[in-house]
Design a protein around this motif. Structure first.
Motif, PDB file in Angstrom:
ATOM      1  N   LEU A  70       0.807  -1.225   0.000  1.00  0.00           N
ATOM      2  CA  LEU A  70       0.000   0.000   0.000  1.00  0.00           C
ATOM      3  C   LEU A  70       0.836   1.269   0.000  1.00  0.00           C
ATOM      4  CD1 LEU A  70      -2.764  -1.086   2.528  1.00  0.00           C
ATOM      5  CD2 LEU A  70      -3.037  -0.772   0.071  1.00  0.00           C
ATOM      6  N   PHE A  71       2.057   1.208   0.559  1.00  0.00           N
ATOM      7  CA  PHE A  71       2.832   2.436   0.714  1.00  0.00           C
ATOM      8  C   PHE A  71       4.052   2.507  -0.198  1.00  0.00           C
ATOM      9  CE2 PHE A  71       0.586   4.328   4.175  1.00  0.00           C
ATOM     10  CZ  PHE A  71       0.008   3.274   4.843  1.00  0.00           C
ATOM     11  N   LEU A  72       4.568   1.360  -0.590  1.00  0.00           N
ATOM     12  CA  LEU A  72       5.780   1.380  -1.401  1.00  0.00           C
ATOM     13  C   LEU A  72       5.524   1.024  -2.856  1.00  0.00           C
ATOM     14  CD1 LEU A  72       8.436  -0.219   0.988  1.00  0.00           C
ATOM     15  CD2 LEU A  72       7.781   2.150   0.698  1.00  0.00           C
ATOM     16  N   LYS A  73       4.261   0.776  -3.194  1.00  0.00           N
ATOM     17  CA  LYS A  73       3.948   0.434  -4.579  1.00  0.00           C
ATOM     18  C   LYS A  73       2.737   1.262  -5.025  1.00  0.00           C
ATOM     19  CE  LYS A  73       6.042  -4.049  -4.750  1.00  0.00           C
ATOM     20  NZ  LYS A  73       7.240  -3.704  -5.482  1.00  0.00           N
ATOM     21  N   PRO A  74       2.974   2.522  -5.337  1.00  0.00           N
ATOM     22  CA  PRO A  74       1.848   3.356  -5.778  1.00  0.00           C
ATOM     23  C   PRO A  74       1.210   2.833  -7.064  1.00  0.00           C
ATOM     24  CG  PRO A  74       3.929   4.534  -6.010  1.00  0.00           C
ATOM     25  CD  PRO A  74       4.224   3.272  -5.304  1.00  0.00           C
ATOM     26  N   GLU A  75       2.018   2.087  -7.844  1.00  0.00           N
ATOM     27  CA  GLU A  75       1.463   1.568  -9.102  1.00  0.00           C
ATOM     28  C   GLU A  75       0.370   0.544  -8.828  1.00  0.00           C
ATOM     29  OE1 GLU A  75       5.806   2.512  -9.533  1.00  0.00           O
ATOM     30  OE2 GLU A  75       4.663   1.201  -8.214  1.00  0.00           O
ATOM     31  N   PHE A  76       0.463  -0.160  -7.703  1.00  0.00           N
ATOM     32  CA  PHE A  76      -0.539  -1.167  -7.339  1.00  0.00           C
ATOM     33  C   PHE A  76      -1.892  -0.503  -7.169  1.00  0.00           C
ATOM     34  CE2 PHE A  76      -1.974  -5.096  -5.441  1.00  0.00           C
ATOM     35  CZ  PHE A  76      -2.934  -4.718  -4.522  1.00  0.00           C
ATOM     36  N   LEU A  77      -1.917   0.643  -6.472  1.00  0.00           N
ATOM     37  CA  LEU A  77      -3.186   1.331  -6.232  1.00  0.00           C
ATOM     38  C   LEU A  77      -3.754   1.895  -7.528  1.00  0.00           C
ATOM     39  CD1 LEU A  77      -2.158   3.092  -2.921  1.00  0.00           C
ATOM     40  CD2 LEU A  77      -3.686   1.151  -3.167  1.00  0.00           C
ATOM     41  N   LYS A  78      -2.858   2.358  -8.420  1.00  0.00           N
ATOM     42  CA  LYS A  78      -3.348   2.872  -9.711  1.00  0.00           C
ATOM     43  C   LYS A  78      -3.979   1.751 -10.520  1.00  0.00           C
ATOM     44  CE  LYS A  78       0.059   6.496  -9.786  1.00  0.00           C
ATOM     45  NZ  LYS A  78       1.448   6.781 -10.092  1.00  0.00           N
ATOM     46  N   MET A  79      -3.383   0.570 -10.439  1.00  0.00           N
ATOM     47  CA  MET A  79      -3.945  -0.585 -11.153  1.00  0.00           C
ATOM     48  C   MET A  79      -5.281  -0.973 -10.549  1.00  0.00           C
ATOM     49  SD  MET A  79      -0.919  -3.177 -12.074  1.00  0.00           S
ATOM     50  CE  MET A  79       0.229  -2.848 -13.361  1.00  0.00           C
ATOM     51  N   PHE A  80      -5.408  -0.834  -9.243  1.00  0.00           N
ATOM     52  CA  PHE A  80      -6.679  -1.115  -8.571  1.00  0.00           C
ATOM     53  C   PHE A  80      -7.762  -0.248  -9.183  1.00  0.00           C
ATOM     54  CE2 PHE A  80      -9.281  -2.438  -5.009  1.00  0.00           C
ATOM     55  CZ  PHE A  80     -10.159  -1.391  -4.827  1.00  0.00           C
ATOM     56  N   TRP A  81      -7.466   1.033  -9.345  1.00  0.00           N
ATOM     57  CA  TRP A  81      -8.471   1.948  -9.910  1.00  0.00           C
ATOM     58  C   TRP A  81      -8.678   1.706 -11.393  1.00  0.00           C
ATOM     59  CZ3 TRP A  81     -11.741   3.876  -6.757  1.00  0.00           C
ATOM     60  CH2 TRP A  81     -11.377   4.131  -5.430  1.00  0.00           C
ATOM     61  N   SER A 228       1.675  -0.861 -19.693  1.00  0.00           N
ATOM     62  CA  SER A 228       1.479  -1.541 -18.407  1.00  0.00           C
ATOM     63  C   SER A 228       0.811  -0.643 -17.377  1.00  0.00           C
ATOM     64  CB  SER A 228       2.819  -2.045 -17.868  1.00  0.00           C
ATOM     65  OG  SER A 228       3.701  -0.963 -17.686  1.00  0.00           O
ATOM     66  N   TYR A 236      -1.737  -7.787 -12.953  1.00  0.00           N
ATOM     67  CA  TYR A 236      -0.556  -7.679 -12.086  1.00  0.00           C
ATOM     68  C   TYR A 236      -0.382  -8.945 -11.264  1.00  0.00           C
ATOM     69  CZ  TYR A 236       2.033  -6.536  -7.841  1.00  0.00           C
ATOM     70  OH  TYR A 236       2.903  -6.573  -6.783  1.00  0.00           O
TER      71      TYR A 236
ATOM     72  N   THR B  21      -4.305   6.154  -2.566  1.00  0.00           N
ATOM     73  CA  THR B  21      -3.883   6.403  -3.952  1.00  0.00           C
ATOM     74  C   THR B  21      -3.432   7.849  -4.127  1.00  0.00           C
ATOM     75  OG1 THR B  21      -5.538   4.816  -4.676  1.00  0.00           O
ATOM     76  CG2 THR B  21      -4.558   6.198  -6.367  1.00  0.00           C
ATOM     77  N   SER B  24      -0.235   8.232  -2.251  1.00  0.00           N
ATOM     78  CA  SER B  24       0.740   7.148  -2.445  1.00  0.00           C
ATOM     79  C   SER B  24       2.090   7.658  -2.911  1.00  0.00           C
ATOM     80  CB  SER B  24       0.210   6.113  -3.426  1.00  0.00           C
ATOM     81  OG  SER B  24      -0.009   6.725  -4.683  1.00  0.00           O
ATOM     82  N   ILE B  27       3.893   9.344  -0.030  1.00  0.00           N
ATOM     83  CA  ILE B  27       4.320   8.359   0.982  1.00  0.00           C
ATOM     84  C   ILE B  27       5.494   7.544   0.436  1.00  0.00           C
ATOM     85  CG2 ILE B  27       3.613   6.299   2.261  1.00  0.00           C
ATOM     86  CD1 ILE B  27       0.736   7.476   2.166  1.00  0.00           C
ATOM     87  N   TYR B  28       5.379   7.183  -0.822  1.00  0.00           N
ATOM     88  CA  TYR B  28       6.428   6.389  -1.484  1.00  0.00           C
ATOM     89  C   TYR B  28       7.746   7.165  -1.488  1.00  0.00           C
ATOM     90  CZ  TYR B  28       8.843   4.543  -5.638  1.00  0.00           C
ATOM     91  OH  TYR B  28       9.768   4.058  -6.523  1.00  0.00           O
ATOM     92  N   SER B  31       9.283   7.297   2.057  1.00  0.00           N
ATOM     93  CA  SER B  31       9.723   6.067   2.708  1.00  0.00           C
ATOM     94  C   SER B  31      10.981   5.475   2.082  1.00  0.00           C
ATOM     95  CB  SER B  31       8.596   5.031   2.679  1.00  0.00           C
ATOM     96  OG  SER B  31       8.226   4.794   1.348  1.00  0.00           O
ATOM     97  N   ALA B 349       6.357  -6.410 -12.477  1.00  0.00           N
ATOM     98  CA  ALA B 349       4.973  -6.428 -12.961  1.00  0.00           C
ATOM     99  C   ALA B 349       4.324  -5.054 -12.882  1.00  0.00           C
ATOM    100  CB  ALA B 349       4.172  -7.438 -12.144  1.00  0.00           C
ATOM    101  N   LEU B 350       4.721  -4.271 -11.906  1.00  0.00           N
ATOM    102  CA  LEU B 350       4.132  -2.946 -11.757  1.00  0.00           C
ATOM    103  C   LEU B 350       4.958  -1.869 -12.442  1.00  0.00           C
ATOM    104  CD1 LEU B 350       2.896  -2.991  -8.058  1.00  0.00           C
ATOM    105  CD2 LEU B 350       1.498  -2.782 -10.090  1.00  0.00           C
ATOM    106  N   ARG B 397      14.846  -1.093  -2.536  1.00  0.00           N
ATOM    107  CA  ARG B 397      14.384  -0.094  -3.499  1.00  0.00           C
ATOM    108  C   ARG B 397      14.859   1.289  -3.083  1.00  0.00           C
ATOM    109  NH1 ARG B 397       8.160  -0.403  -4.759  1.00  0.00           N
ATOM    110  NH2 ARG B 397       8.774   1.077  -6.358  1.00  0.00           N
TER     111      ARG B 397
END
Lengths: 281, 401
Positions: A70-81, A228, A236, B21, B24, B27-28, B31, B349-350, B397
């Motif tokens: 949730l905090f280190l992969k902002p791309e994950f949340l964008k893919m969620f949306w 992507s 993903y 979101t 994000s 925060i990213y 961190s 993947a992301l 990272r």
């Protein structure tokens, strides 16, 4: 006695079916290090055959996986949306198109109505792999490749909704329609004031079934989307592969939660929909 | 759980995801460690020596007293810069005049002695010579008479004997006598010259207003007398450092510097007292002690004092190394091994992720700012430049700034 035995068998089957979900849930609270040591040999296909077995409960409860996702992969949340946008658009579009088409096929009399409907049904029987090439060519012709519309339009004009809603609309007594006509209502008024309100539950069923189907779509975005950044979350997770399996459980839980919540909310409609469609979601 | 609660929970879930979101990226960025990257390049190292040393005069001039003369005033002070003609001491005029008179008298006596010796020299071995000539003539006469059978052989032999004795006398004693006179004359001459020089020196002081002045440019090292003292002849009054011969200094550095510096190299030096004045020095000698090396340098300047310290800065370039990285990128492990953080761009993947990998390297050479390495990294690999300022994990990272 028979009932008890049946209950035990069904109960055991239920446990077997729910076990993957439980495993995902509990493993999502494991330390990434423990995940790696548990599953690395399976993921990387180690030839030494050392496998420690599946562990349900973590040694230490940790939110590190959720933190990383949730905090280190902002791309994950964008893919969620991305997933939310595509699925919501498909659901709204298909409900609108299917309800209108189902009304036409069930209540409007026109020449070759049944023939056209059966051809329609025939398309539903064809697997995705057969229709993907012509769909791709059409999307390419209209310049929709690598755009959300290529997936949304394919979903909106899918046959399943038409089939499901027509089955129900056929059961609505003709007397309602005739009474409305006598009152001077046209087709649109009949559709919006009589048919739609009576079809509410079935439309809800259709929406839930569509959610479950399209929330998990993988092939369509893989073929029609190149960038992507436009991928939905289902893609993903299918590609999470060897490099990111330490966070795959938390990612899966976050991905699964909306479906579980909406299923719990609309359980009645889901069961109704499956029963009337005669198909599995 | 009723439908209403599930509905609210669903809405809350989506709201939380929406907020995460929106936040994000921030925060990213907060961190993950932020790094600066650089590519491996080939370059030269600069060897820098930055050492401080004291200085010594290469040559010192000692001014001694003239004779029993009283010192009336002293103008010179230690560490004072002096030029040719600057007054150092004032001597008593009475003593000076007295000395001059005394010297002149002595000189006169010596000159008179010289005259006497010259006379004697002129006389030389006259007596012996006359006797020799007389006996020679007598012998020659007798020889002629003998040949004419006028005298007996015995008479001739007697005269010959006398002649030979006179000759012998003349040659031995006579020459010795002449030599002794010559020695006396030379000795007298030397005394005269000495006295003349001494007199000239004293006359110089008188002509200079009874002042002893500095004959050279330099700086006063020590004043070894005081007002009222008698400056005897030969007694040291003052020491002056001769700036024309330069000032020497010695610095000790690592033996690695032998790869960069050699004798006759020009180097920059800074005197703290004269920090706005650029000065240079020359390496005149190198002594190798194994792990360390002594550089002897000479600084040519009229402005230096022996109390000064010199800050020696020497910069030289090495050979060109294939892989040179800044020392800010170099980390040292617990066992003394060196490593850098290599930057990797990984397709996931992301999307693309930037990771860092701990890579051991072998350090060949170092200067103050950079280090030459030879294994671990490849040419054009990217590495973390600010490795010592951030906390990194292997395969962790990072964000590139």
């Amino acid at each position: 006695m028979k009932k008890i035995i049946m209950s035990i068998i069904i109960g055991l089957l239920a446990v077997v079916f729910i076990l993957p979900l439980l495993l995902t849930f509990f493993n999502s609270f494991m330390e990434p290090g423990q995940i790696k040591s548990q599953y690395e040999t399976i993921i990387n296909g180690s030839s030494d055959g050392s496998f420690n077995g599946l562990t349900l409960l973590p040694k230490w409860i940790s939110l590190k996986q959720y933190y990383q996702v949730l905090f280190l992969k902002p791309e994950f949340l964008k893919m969620f949306w991305n997933s939310v946008v595509m699925v919501f658009s498909i659901i709204v579009g298909q409900v609108m198109v299917s309800s209108l088409a189902a009304y036409g096929f069930s209540k409007v009399k026109f020449k070759f109505r049944e023939l056209i409907f059966y051809i329609y049904i025939l398309l539903m029987l064809l697997p995705f792999q057969v229709t993907v090439v012509p769909n791709y060519l059409i999307a390419n012709y209209f310049g929709l490749i690598d755009r959300y519309e290529s997936i949304i339009f394919m979903g909106v004009f899918h046959v399943f909704g038409v089939f499901l809603l027509r089955q129900f609309m056929k059961k609505i007594p003709e007397e309602y329609i005739e009474a409305a006509k006598l009152d001077g209502a046209n087709h649109f008024q009949i559709f919006t004031r009589i048919i739609l309100p009576m079809s509410k539950n079935y439309i809800a069923s259709l929406a839930v079934l569509l959610l479950i189907e399209y929330w998990n779509m993988v092939e369509q975005p893989l073929i029609f989307l190149k960038d992507s950044k436009k991928y939905p979350l289902s893609l993903y997770l299918s590609q999470i592969g060897k490099s990111e399996f330490t966070i795959s459980f938390a990612a899966s839980m976050i991905y699964t939660i909306p479906v579980i919540l909406i299923y719990l909310y609309a359980e009645k409609y889901f069961v109704e929909g499956v029963k009337n469609s005669g198909l599995k979601g | 759980m009723n439908k209403e609660k599930i509905g609210k929970l669903t809405v809350k879930y989506f709201i939380i995801i929406a907020i995460l979101t929106i936040l994000s990226n921030s925060i990213y960025n907060l961190s993950l460690p932020k790094i600066h990257v650089c590519s491996v390049e080939s370059s030269k190292l600069k060897y820098l020596v930055d050492e401080v040393s004291s200085i010594e005069a290469e040559k010192q001039l000692i001014i001694s007293g003239i004779d029993m003369v009283k010192i009336e005033e002293i103008y010179a002070k230690p560490d004072q810069m002096v030029k040719v003609g600057d007054a150092l001491f004032k001597l008593s005029s009475v003593d000076i005049d007295r000395l001059i008179s005394d010297r002149e008298k002595k000189l006169k006596v010596l000159e008179m002695q010289r005259d006497v010796l010259e006379l004697k020299q002129n006389e030389g071995a006259e007596v012996e010579k006359n006797e020799y000539l007389r006996t020679k003539k007598n012998y020659e006469n007798n020889l002629a008479l003998y040949n004419a059978n006028s005298i007996a052989r015995v008479t001739l032999e007697d005269s010959e004997q006398i002649y030979k004795v006179a000759q012998l006398n003349y040659e031995s004693k006579g020459s010795q006598k002449v030599k002794n006179i010559e020695i006396d004359i030379l000795t007298n001459q030397m005394d005269i010259e000495e006295k003349q020089m001494s007199l000239d020196k004293i006359l110089e002081v008188k002509d200079n207003g009874y002042l002893i002045s500095s004959p050279i440019n330099g700086s006063v090292d020590k004043v070894l007398s005081s007002v009222g003292e008698i400056a005897e002849e030969g007694r040291e009054l003052i020491r002056i450092n001769d700036s024309s011969r330069g000032y020497g200094a010695k610095i000790t550095v690592s033996s690695k510097s032998l790869n960069y510096f050699s004798v006759n190299d020009e180097i920059d030096v800074v005197i703290p007292r004269l920090k706005d004045t650029p000065l240079s020095a020359t390496i005149v000698h190198i002594t190798n002690h194994g792990t360390t090396v002594d550089f002897d340098i000479i600084i040519h300047s009229d402005l230096l004092l022996v109390s000064d310290t010199v800050n020696v800065k020497m910069i030289k370039s090495s050979i060109k190394y294939d892989m040179v990285i800044p020392k800010t990128a170099l980390c040292e492990g617990s066992k003394g091994e060196y490593y850098v953080w290599r930057v990797k761009n990984i397709d996931k993947a992301l999307g693309k992720e930037v990771l860092v990998e701990k890579t051991l390297v072998t350090v060949i050479d170092k200067d103050l700012l950079n280090a030459a390495i030879k294994s671990g990294l490849n040419y054009n690999d990217q590495y973390v430049l600010n490795a010592n300022e951030v906390t990194l994990e292997n395969n962790g990272r990072v964000i590139i700034e």
